[in-house]
Design a protein around this motif. Structure first.
Motif, short mmCIF file in Angstrom:
data_model
loop_
_atom_site.label_atom_id
_atom_site.label_comp_id
_atom_site.label_asym_id
_atom_site.label_seq_id
_atom_site.Cartn_x
_atom_site.Cartn_y
_atom_site.Cartn_z
N ARG A 105 0.82 -1.24 0.00
CA ARG A 105 0.00 0.00 0.00
C ARG A 105 0.84 1.28 0.00
O ARG A 105 1.60 1.48 -0.92
N ASN A 160 -5.96 -2.14 11.96
CA ASN A 160 -6.30 -1.79 10.57
C ASN A 160 -7.80 -1.50 10.50
O ASN A 160 -8.49 -1.56 11.52
N ASN A 161 -8.30 -1.20 9.33
CA ASN A 161 -9.71 -0.82 9.24
C ASN A 161 -10.64 -2.00 9.49
O ASN A 161 -11.73 -1.83 10.05
N ALA A 162 -10.22 -3.20 9.10
CA ALA A 162 -11.05 -4.38 9.38
C ALA A 162 -11.25 -4.49 10.89
O ALA A 162 -12.36 -4.76 11.38
N ILE A 188 -13.99 -7.01 0.36
CA ILE A 188 -12.84 -6.18 0.02
C ILE A 188 -11.57 -6.99 0.19
O ILE A 188 -11.42 -7.70 1.17
N PHE A 192 -12.06 -9.62 3.58
CA PHE A 192 -12.92 -8.77 4.40
C PHE A 192 -14.32 -8.75 3.80
O PHE A 192 -14.55 -8.13 2.76
N VAL A 233 -21.73 1.25 4.16
CA VAL A 233 -20.40 0.76 3.77
C VAL A 233 -20.04 1.33 2.41
O VAL A 233 -20.82 1.24 1.46
N HIS A 234 -18.84 1.89 2.34
CA HIS A 234 -18.36 2.40 1.05
C HIS A 234 -18.12 1.20 0.13
O HIS A 234 -17.40 0.27 0.51
N SER A 236 -16.25 0.75 -2.17
CA SER A 236 -14.82 0.60 -2.48
C SER A 236 -14.52 0.06 -3.86
O SER A 236 -14.52 0.79 -4.84
N ASP A 266 -18.53 2.82 7.26
CA ASP A 266 -17.20 2.32 6.92
C ASP A 266 -16.77 2.99 5.62
O ASP A 266 -17.25 2.64 4.55
N GLY A 268 -13.76 3.03 4.33
CA GLY A 268 -12.71 2.34 3.58
C GLY A 268 -11.46 3.19 3.46
O GLY A 268 -10.67 3.29 4.39
N SER A 269 -11.34 3.87 2.34
CA SER A 269 -10.11 4.58 2.05
C SER A 269 -9.82 5.79 2.92
O SER A 269 -8.68 6.10 3.20
N SER A 305 -9.10 3.39 6.78
CA SER A 305 -7.73 2.86 6.83
C SER A 305 -6.71 3.99 6.89
O SER A 305 -6.93 5.06 6.34
N LYS A 308 -4.36 3.68 3.06
CA LYS A 308 -4.90 3.83 1.70
C LYS A 308 -4.71 5.29 1.29
O LYS A 308 -3.59 5.77 1.29
#
Ligand SMILES: *Cc1c(COP(=O)(O)O)cnc(C)c1O
Length: 492
Positions: A105, A160-162, A188, A192, A233-234, A236, A266, A268-269, A305, A308
């Motif tokens: 990443r 982490n985001n998870a 994802i 995930f 939820v995004h 993504s 959520d 995500g990025s 996250s 990202k």
């Protein structure tokens, strides 16, 4: 006769003690330990023994084995070299994918690297307050900064985001219902999945609406006295074209507030601030999301996250209402998901760049914003450098600057293309052109510093957008290595 030869060959294998006393074995023993070297030699010898035994009636084959000393030395040293080199190593990302999960990443900004360097080898104030001499909290090093930049009341970081999504759901919805749109039950990466994270957290998932359309009334109708959270939820890494209707965060936040529920999103990025790109405008920043979702009586949190779009280390952030974050901070699971000091140091330094308005010096942001002229200049320079490198070699017939389609990656803007430049390597014609391009890409990947390129129309493309300082020279060195192996390539 056959059997006798085999026996003779097997007998000619030197004793382990003699092998361990060879110069090469001693050299490896110094860095890997004698026992490890012994194991690896045994592996090589076992392989050779079974080849001797299984070789068929061709005595010529067996003649090759007469020099068992040399054969063992070459097999064992090859294995030893393989095992003594790091497998986690630096690569040149010439793929044009900026947030490349498989390649680690986000590369960190210099400031973040310096912070890791300053903290990692020393004792630190990780959980210590020098003023009182008492215990402090590790989250405190970044909470204020996150709030300052995003406008959140409170914030918490985890692995982490998870982990952020899991912890936030566990703390707010265990044994209760979480309502989520059917169109947002996404997967994802390769592991995930929203339904699975929900079930892990102990919450019950209530999915509403259809894949391409969910109305606010769908959520309203699904609310029961056991509902705890409305989750958004995004999507993504995927996008539905055509007729699509999602409920806005404002509507969801208002409904959550009206019913005394938590509104969780959520992201995500996690775009921390707006980027100067046309398509970045349709992805709101973390601040925008929190701002839009805020309502007087409501409680809302977002998760995102750190590695990202934010451009920092691997970390997950939960930000939003203080009452909810406080509750999450008390959850036992937090201890299992806590963040290491090196990560915190890198994250704090990255956030300080945002605070100072210097986010362009964060590599991923710089790469996204890179201007066409700068990319073209880099591509031209790289092209000249590579031409010089392979001068007089008949292997490549065309090396030229080409336009490329680059991507942000990391599940951000999956369908948007960044137009950039690169250098295209075209191998001299053979029957199987695509094999040639693939062979060349594979050779570049196995250079001392691997170079990761893409293939287009039977050409190897080196995208310059994702190159970091010093990478151009490494590509030239990699290509030189490839040319040295040119005899091998010719045979392909
Ligand atoms: C990437 C992503 C995650 C997972 O985040 P990690 O930091 O990789 O754990 C979760 N949700 C969304 C929407 C994402 O884009």
């Amino acid at each position: 006769m056959q059997k006798e030869l085999s026996v003779a060959l097997l007998r000619s294998i030197p004793a382990m003690e003699d092998l361990l006393n060879t110069a090469w074995a001693k050299e490896f023993s110094a860095s890997m330990g004698r026992n490890t070297v012994k194991q690896i030699i045994t592996e090589a010898v076992t392989g050779i023994k079974s080849e001797i035994l299984s070789a068929n009636n061709n005595d010529n084959d067996k003649a090759d084995y007469v020099a068992t000393n040399d054969l063992i030395a070459s097999r064992a040293t090859a294995l030893l070299h393989l095992k003594s080199a790091s497998t986690l190593k630096y690569v040149v990302n010439a793929s044009g994918v900026i947030i490349h999960t498989n390649l680690g990443r986000s590369p960190l900004a210099d400031e973040a690297l310096q912070a890791v360097y300053n903290i990692a080898g020393k004792y630190s104030t990780l959980e210590y307050d020098p003023k009182t001499g008492e215990r402090g909290g590790r989250n405190a090093h970044v909470e204020w900064l996150l709030c300052q930049i995003s406008g959140a009341e409170a914030a918490l970081v985890v692995n982490n985001n998870a982990a952020a999504v899991l912890l936030a759901l566990s703390a707010t919805a265990v044994g209760r219902e979480v309502i989520v749109s059917a169109g947002e039950l996404v997967e994802i990466g390769d592991s995930f999945r929203i339904p699975e994270i929900l079930s892990f957290s102990g919450a019950k998932m209530i999915s509403v609406g259809c894949t391409n359309s969910t109305h606010i009334d769908d959520y309203r109708k699904a609310i029961t006295e056991n509902t705890a959270v409305l989750l958004k939820v995004h999507p993504s890494n995927y996008r539905i074209d055509g007729f699509v209707k999602y409920t806005s965060r404002k509507e969801l936040a208002e409904l959550a507030a009206e019913c005394g529920l938590v509104f969780m999103e959520d992201l995500g990025s996690g775009l921390l601030c707006r980027l100067d790109l046309p398509f970045a405008n349709h992805t709101p920043s973390v601040r925008d999301c929190l701002h839009e979702a805020v309502s007087k009586s409501g409680s809302n949190v977002v998760t995102f996250s750190g590695d990202k779009l934010l451009g920092g280390p691997q970390i997950g952030v939960i930000a939003g209402s203080k009452t909810i974050i406080d509750k999450i901070k008390r959850h036992q699971l937090l201890r299992a998901l806590r963040v290491d000091k090196m990560t915190l140091a890198a994250f704090e330094a990255t956030l300080r760049l945002y605070l100072a308005g210097k986010q362009t010096s964060i590599p991923v942001i710089g790469m996204i914003e890179a201007g066409k002229k700068m990319l073209l200049d880099t591509a031209r320079r790289l092209c000249r450098m590579l031409k010089r490198e392979v001068k007089d070699l008949p292997f490549f017939d065309v090396i030229e600057v080409v336009e490329t389609e680059d991507a942000i990656g990391g599940g951000s803007f999956p369908t948007d293309v960044l137009h950039g430049y690169g250098v295209s390597l075209h191998c001299a014609a053979t029957e199987n052109q695509s094999l040639r391009a693939q062979a060349l890409a594979a050779q570049l990947r196995s250079a001392v510093v691997p170079v990761i390129a893409t293939i287009r129309n039977d050409c190897v493309i080196l995208h310059v957008r994702t190159l970091l300082t010093g990478d151009e020279k490494l590509i030239a060195a990699g290509l030189k290595e490839v040319c040295t192996n040119i005899g091998d390539l010719r045979r392909l």
